[in-house]
Scaffold this motif. Structure first.
Motif, PDB file in Angstrom:
ATOM      1  N   ALA A 131      28.099 -90.496  83.130  1.00 38.15           N
ATOM      2  CA  ALA A 131      28.439 -89.400  82.072  1.00 38.15           C
ATOM      3  C   ALA A 131      29.122 -88.289  82.704  1.00 38.15           C
ATOM      4  CB  ALA A 131      27.375 -89.189  81.080  1.00 38.15           C
ATOM      5  N   VAL A 132      30.180 -87.927  82.332  1.00 40.19           N
ATOM      6  CA  VAL A 132      30.959 -86.625  83.117  1.00 40.19           C
ATOM      7  C   VAL A 132      31.165 -85.598  81.981  1.00 40.19           C
ATOM      8  CG1 VAL A 132      32.701 -85.824  84.575  1.00 40.19           C
ATOM      9  CG2 VAL A 132      32.019 -88.357  84.449  1.00 40.19           C
ATOM     10  N   TYR A 133      30.739 -84.215  82.406  1.00 36.44           N
ATOM     11  CA  TYR A 133      30.928 -83.023  81.453  1.00 36.44           C
ATOM     12  C   TYR A 133      31.815 -82.198  82.263  1.00 36.44           C
ATOM     13  CZ  TYR A 133      26.662 -85.284  79.979  1.00 36.44           C
ATOM     14  OH  TYR A 133      25.530 -85.913  79.494  1.00 36.44           O
ATOM     15  N   ASP A 134      32.493 -81.400  81.181  1.00 35.50           N
ATOM     16  CA  ASP A 134      33.434 -80.218  81.747  1.00 35.50           C
ATOM     17  C   ASP A 134      32.796 -79.187  82.147  1.00 35.50           C
ATOM     18  OD1 ASP A 134      32.879 -79.037  79.509  1.00 35.50           O
ATOM     19  OD2 ASP A 134      34.556 -79.189  78.477  1.00 35.50           O
ATOM     20  N   GLU A 135      33.363 -78.037  82.601  1.00 31.68           N
ATOM     21  CA  GLU A 135      32.768 -76.940  82.872  1.00 31.68           C
ATOM     22  C   GLU A 135      32.202 -76.184  81.718  1.00 31.68           C
ATOM     23  OE1 GLU A 135      35.127 -75.015  86.539  1.00 31.68           O
ATOM     24  OE2 GLU A 135      36.603 -75.758  84.726  1.00 31.68           O
TER      25      GLU A 135
END
Length: 218
Positions: free
Chosen positions: A159-163
């Motif tokens: 799971a990849v998240y933004d800033e």
């Protein structure tokens, strides 16, 4: 076996320019078939045998500060040192990519390091950054998946998240697939898996040290 493997290795199915453009535009790219099926299988066989012989639990931190913390991560890792034909070909492919990125983006990537990772059923890795701004020489992360087959109900996605900490991608760990992302920009986590999950995690680094020493040491 080494000769047959070498003959079967293919160039990535995407163009280097595609990755360069994605890094400029949004900072990450998911790529299918980054590794050939033959090289994926050879590396999968190696990690399976290493795991059978016994590899160490992964820790948090480096050097003397390294410690195992079951609340944060529960995978096992083994550094890739280029000791076999498959490892050499994998490292060579990643180094060719390093040269291309430097040629187009002038990122000053100095070297590449990677380790195998085994997530047994029930394992996970909590949300984290691979590098903090100004405090690490890891610049670009890649994760490559080695399982031959994977079902979405097995979990284990990256799971990849933004800033802003908003979810932007859930990457299914399909064999040969890779994700590249800027290490300082994207918090990410490995969701709990119900099946054994095999992968490689790697980092392109700059030389932020003095002299000929890379800091921090691996």
């Amino acid at each position: 076996m080494a000769n047959n493997l070498q003959d079967s290795v293919q160039q990535p199915s995407f163009s280097y320019r595609e990755l360069v453009d994605a890094l400029v535009d949004r900072g990450y790219l998911v790529v299918d078939d980054f590794l050939s099926p033959e090289l994926t299988k050879a590396l999968r066989d190696e990690i399976t045998e290493l795991n059978r012989m016994g590899i160490e639990r992964a820790g948090i931190g480096r050097g003397g500060a390294l410690q195992v913390n079951d609340d944060i991560r529960s995978d096992k890792t083994q550094w890739i040192e280029g000791e076999t034909s498959a490892q050499q070909q994998f490292l060579s492919q990643c180094d060719d990519l390093r040269s291309e990125i430097n040629r187009h983006l002038f990122m000053g990537l100095h070297d590449y390091e990677a380790h195998f990772a085994v997530y047994e059923p029930g394992s996970f890795y909590q949300k984290h950054l691979d590098a903090f701004k100004g405090r690490s020489n890891r610049v670009l992360t890649n994760v490559i998946y080695l399982n031959e087959h994977w079902e979405s109900e097995w979990g284990g996605e990256l799971a990849v998240y933004d800033e802003a900490d908003q979810l932007i991608e859930r990457v299914l760990p399909k064999g040969g697939r890779a994700i590249f992302f800027l290490s300082e920009r994207f918090p990410h986590e490995v969701l709990k898996t119900t099946k054994q999950r095999l992968s490689i995690a790697g980092w392109y680094r700059i030389n932020s040290s003095t002299g000929s020493y890379i800091d921090p040491a691996r």
